[in-house]
Design an enzyme around this catalytic site. Structure first.
Site, PDB file in Angstrom:
ATOM      1  N   LYS A  15       0.828  -1.201   0.000  1.00 32.38           N
ATOM      2  CA  LYS A  15       0.000   0.000   0.000  1.00 32.38           C
ATOM      3  C   LYS A  15       0.876   1.269   0.000  1.00 32.38           C
ATOM      4  O   LYS A  15       2.086   1.181   0.249  1.00 32.38           O
ATOM      5  CB  LYS A  15      -0.918  -0.048   1.229  1.00 32.38           C
ATOM      6  CG  LYS A  15      -1.874  -1.258   1.231  1.00 32.38           C
ATOM      7  CD  LYS A  15      -2.765  -1.271   2.475  1.00 32.38           C
ATOM      8  CE  LYS A  15      -3.761  -2.420   2.452  1.00 32.38           C
ATOM      9  NZ  LYS A  15      -4.673  -2.410   3.623  1.00 32.38           N
ATOM     10  N   TYR A  55     -12.574  -3.830  -2.922  1.00 37.39           N
ATOM     11  CA  TYR A  55     -13.122  -4.160  -1.606  1.00 37.39           C
ATOM     12  C   TYR A  55     -14.545  -4.708  -1.673  1.00 37.39           C
ATOM     13  O   TYR A  55     -15.002  -5.325  -0.715  1.00 37.39           O
ATOM     14  CB  TYR A  55     -13.037  -2.954  -0.666  1.00 37.39           C
ATOM     15  CG  TYR A  55     -11.617  -2.769  -0.148  1.00 37.39           C
ATOM     16  CD1 TYR A  55     -11.078  -3.674   0.767  1.00 37.39           C
ATOM     17  CD2 TYR A  55     -10.798  -1.740  -0.603  1.00 37.39           C
ATOM     18  CE1 TYR A  55      -9.774  -3.554   1.217  1.00 37.39           C
ATOM     19  CE2 TYR A  55      -9.483  -1.607  -0.151  1.00 37.39           C
ATOM     20  CZ  TYR A  55      -8.982  -2.513   0.763  1.00 37.39           C
ATOM     21  OH  TYR A  55      -7.689  -2.392   1.200  1.00 37.39           O
ATOM     22  N   ASN A 157      -1.694  -0.339   7.296  1.00 36.72           N
ATOM     23  CA  ASN A 157      -1.127  -1.649   7.644  1.00 36.72           C
ATOM     24  C   ASN A 157      -0.228  -2.234   6.547  1.00 36.72           C
ATOM     25  O   ASN A 157      -0.086  -3.435   6.416  1.00 36.72           O
ATOM     26  CB  ASN A 157      -2.228  -2.617   8.078  1.00 36.72           C
ATOM     27  CG  ASN A 157      -3.292  -2.841   7.007  1.00 36.72           C
ATOM     28  OD1 ASN A 157      -3.122  -2.411   5.866  1.00 36.72           O
ATOM     29  ND2 ASN A 157      -4.374  -3.521   7.361  1.00 36.72           N
ATOM     30  N   HIS A 160      -1.827  -5.375   1.577  1.00 34.40           N
ATOM     31  CA  HIS A 160      -3.066  -6.142   1.457  1.00 34.40           C
ATOM     32  C   HIS A 160      -2.692  -7.545   1.014  1.00 34.40           C
ATOM     33  O   HIS A 160      -1.799  -7.703   0.176  1.00 34.40           O
ATOM     34  CB  HIS A 160      -4.000  -5.528   0.401  1.00 34.40           C
ATOM     35  CG  HIS A 160      -5.079  -6.488  -0.003  1.00 34.40           C
ATOM     36  ND1 HIS A 160      -6.208  -6.669   0.750  1.00 34.40           N
ATOM     37  CD2 HIS A 160      -5.160  -7.373  -1.036  1.00 34.40           C
ATOM     38  CE1 HIS A 160      -6.960  -7.606   0.182  1.00 34.40           C
ATOM     39  NE2 HIS A 160      -6.349  -8.051  -0.905  1.00 34.40           N
ATOM     40  N   GLU A 171      -9.582 -11.320  -6.976  1.00 33.93           N
ATOM     41  CA  GLU A 171      -8.715 -10.141  -6.874  1.00 33.93           C
ATOM     42  C   GLU A 171      -7.622 -10.149  -7.951  1.00 33.93           C
ATOM     43  O   GLU A 171      -7.296  -9.100  -8.512  1.00 33.93           O
ATOM     44  CB  GLU A 171      -8.077 -10.080  -5.478  1.00 33.93           C
ATOM     45  CG  GLU A 171      -9.114  -9.756  -4.393  1.00 33.93           C
ATOM     46  CD  GLU A 171      -8.528  -9.642  -3.001  1.00 33.93           C
ATOM     47  OE1 GLU A 171      -9.258  -9.237  -2.087  1.00 33.93           O
ATOM     48  OE2 GLU A 171      -7.328  -9.957  -2.809  1.00 33.93           O
TER      49      GLU A 171
HETATM   50  P1  GDP Z   1      -7.452  -7.600   5.668  1.00 36.98           P
HETATM   51  O1  GDP Z   1      -7.866  -8.622   4.671  1.00 36.98           O
HETATM   52  O2  GDP Z   1      -6.545  -8.134   6.732  1.00 36.98           O
HETATM   53  O3  GDP Z   1      -6.910  -6.319   5.063  1.00 36.98           O
HETATM   54  O4  GDP Z   1      -8.783  -7.159   6.445  1.00 36.98           O
HETATM   55  P2  GDP Z   1     -10.308  -7.102   5.988  1.00 36.98           P
HETATM   56  O5  GDP Z   1     -10.496  -7.708   4.640  1.00 36.98           O
HETATM   57  O6  GDP Z   1     -11.116  -7.625   7.123  1.00 36.98           O
HETATM   58  O7  GDP Z   1     -10.570  -5.545   5.906  1.00 36.98           O
HETATM   59  C1  GDP Z   1     -10.150  -4.773   4.829  1.00 36.98           C
HETATM   60  C2  GDP Z   1      -9.825  -3.385   5.318  1.00 36.98           C
HETATM   61  O8  GDP Z   1     -10.986  -2.827   5.966  1.00 36.98           O
HETATM   62  C3  GDP Z   1      -8.727  -3.340   6.383  1.00 36.98           C
HETATM   63  O9  GDP Z   1      -7.423  -3.271   5.815  1.00 36.98           O
HETATM   64  C4  GDP Z   1      -9.110  -2.083   7.150  1.00 36.98           C
HETATM   65  O10 GDP Z   1      -8.623  -0.933   6.491  1.00 36.98           O
HETATM   66  C5  GDP Z   1     -10.634  -2.056   7.082  1.00 36.98           C
HETATM   67  N1  GDP Z   1     -11.200  -2.644   8.291  1.00 36.98           N
HETATM   68  C6  GDP Z   1     -11.477  -3.952   8.513  1.00 36.98           C
HETATM   69  N2  GDP Z   1     -11.968  -4.136   9.742  1.00 36.98           N
HETATM   70  C7  GDP Z   1     -12.020  -2.908  10.329  1.00 36.98           C
HETATM   71  C8  GDP Z   1     -12.446  -2.438  11.623  1.00 36.98           C
HETATM   72  O11 GDP Z   1     -12.874  -3.192  12.511  1.00 36.98           O
HETATM   73  N3  GDP Z   1     -12.351  -1.080  11.839  1.00 36.98           N
HETATM   74  C9  GDP Z   1     -11.877  -0.230  10.890  1.00 36.98           C
HETATM   75  N4  GDP Z   1     -11.808   1.071  11.187  1.00 36.98           N
HETATM   76  N5  GDP Z   1     -11.460  -0.637   9.675  1.00 36.98           N
HETATM   77  C10 GDP Z   1     -11.525  -1.951   9.386  1.00 36.98           C
HETATM   78 MG    MG Z   2      -9.444  -8.813   3.321  1.00 36.20          MG
END
Ligand code: GDP
Ligand code: MG
Length: 202
Positions: A15, A55, A157, A160, A171
């Site tokens: 990112k 997303y 973070n 991705h 994806e």
């Molecule tokens: P990843 O696959 O580990 O990136 O996580 P996810 O697919 O669950 O979520 C995608 C993105 O959504 C994450 O990188 C975060 O930016 C956001 N996100 C997910 N869960 C949360 C949450 O509980 N709070 C907030 N603020 N953002 C979240």
């Molecule tokens: Mg994810």
């Protein structure tokens, strides 16, 4: 398509914060040293449309992520910003689009046995505050939902990584054209996958 586990592929995106933190080499090195093979790589500045679609490839993403966020708040004894999961994800998605279009990213496809799970293990949990040490998100960044929510931005973070084999396929199709991915043999694969291990001795 061959179904042997060594053909599994997953999408990784470094990112904008990962690029700005000069972590391209470090991140690539971590996936490389475990034995995965890089089969596609490019740098680009994503458009808002590319990120929104990324997303929402999973039609359930909005609901799942909204509910997960609400649970995150209530588990900590805090009040979530909204009771409607879709309103919460609308804000998360807006912040993600803002974050992911701010500068160049590096998109990659990694291939190898259990690529999706292995890459997730190396990458670490989503929220850097609780990502384990030894993972990319645990070792290189200190962000939290608490801080990013207060500041009205996406959690930073670094990378991705696809969450499941199905998500990986969708994806990869979303980010890469077929001609941008390469089928080739990597010498180390003989040591990782060859059944007889012949060819070592002269
Ligand atoms: P990843 O696959 O580990 O990136 O996580 P996810 O697919 O669950 O979520 C995608 C993105 O959504 C994450 O990188 C975060 O930016 C956001 N996100 C997910 N869960 C949360 C949450 O509980 N709070 C907030 N603020 N953002 C979240
Ligand atoms: Mg994810």
């Amino acid at each position: 398509m061959n179904t042997h586990p060594k053909y599994e592929r997953t999408l990784v995106i470094i990112k904008p914060d990962g690029i700005q933190r000069s972590l391209i080499g470090e991140v690539i090195g971590r996936y490389e040293r475990v034995g995965l093979k890089l089969v596609g790589i490019k740098m680009l500045i994503p458009t808002p449309e590319l990120i929104e679609k990324h997303y929402t490839l999973d039609p359930e993403w909005r609901t799942k992520t909204g509910l997960k966020t609400i649970k995150g708040y209530t588990d900590k004894g805090l009040t979530p910003p909204d009771t409607d999961p879709l309103k919460i994800t609308a804000v998360i998605l807006k912040n993600l689009i803002n974050y992911m279009t701010k500068g160049p990213v590096v998109a990659m496809v990694w291939q190898g046995a259990h690529a999706v799970e292995i890459v997730r293990k190396i990458t670490g949990g989503t929220e850097p505050l609780t990502s384990l040490m030894g993972t990319i998100r645990g070792d290189f960044v200190l962000d939290s939902y608490r801080m990013s929510d207060v500041d009205g931005r996406a959690v930073r973070n670094i990378v991705h990584a696809s969450g499941s084999p199905k998500e990986a396929i969708d994806e990869i199709n979303h980010w890469f054209r077929k001609e941008e991915l390469f089928d080739y043999r990597l010498i180390v694969e003989q040591m990782l996958y060859d059944v007889d291990l012949d060819g070592i001795l002269e």
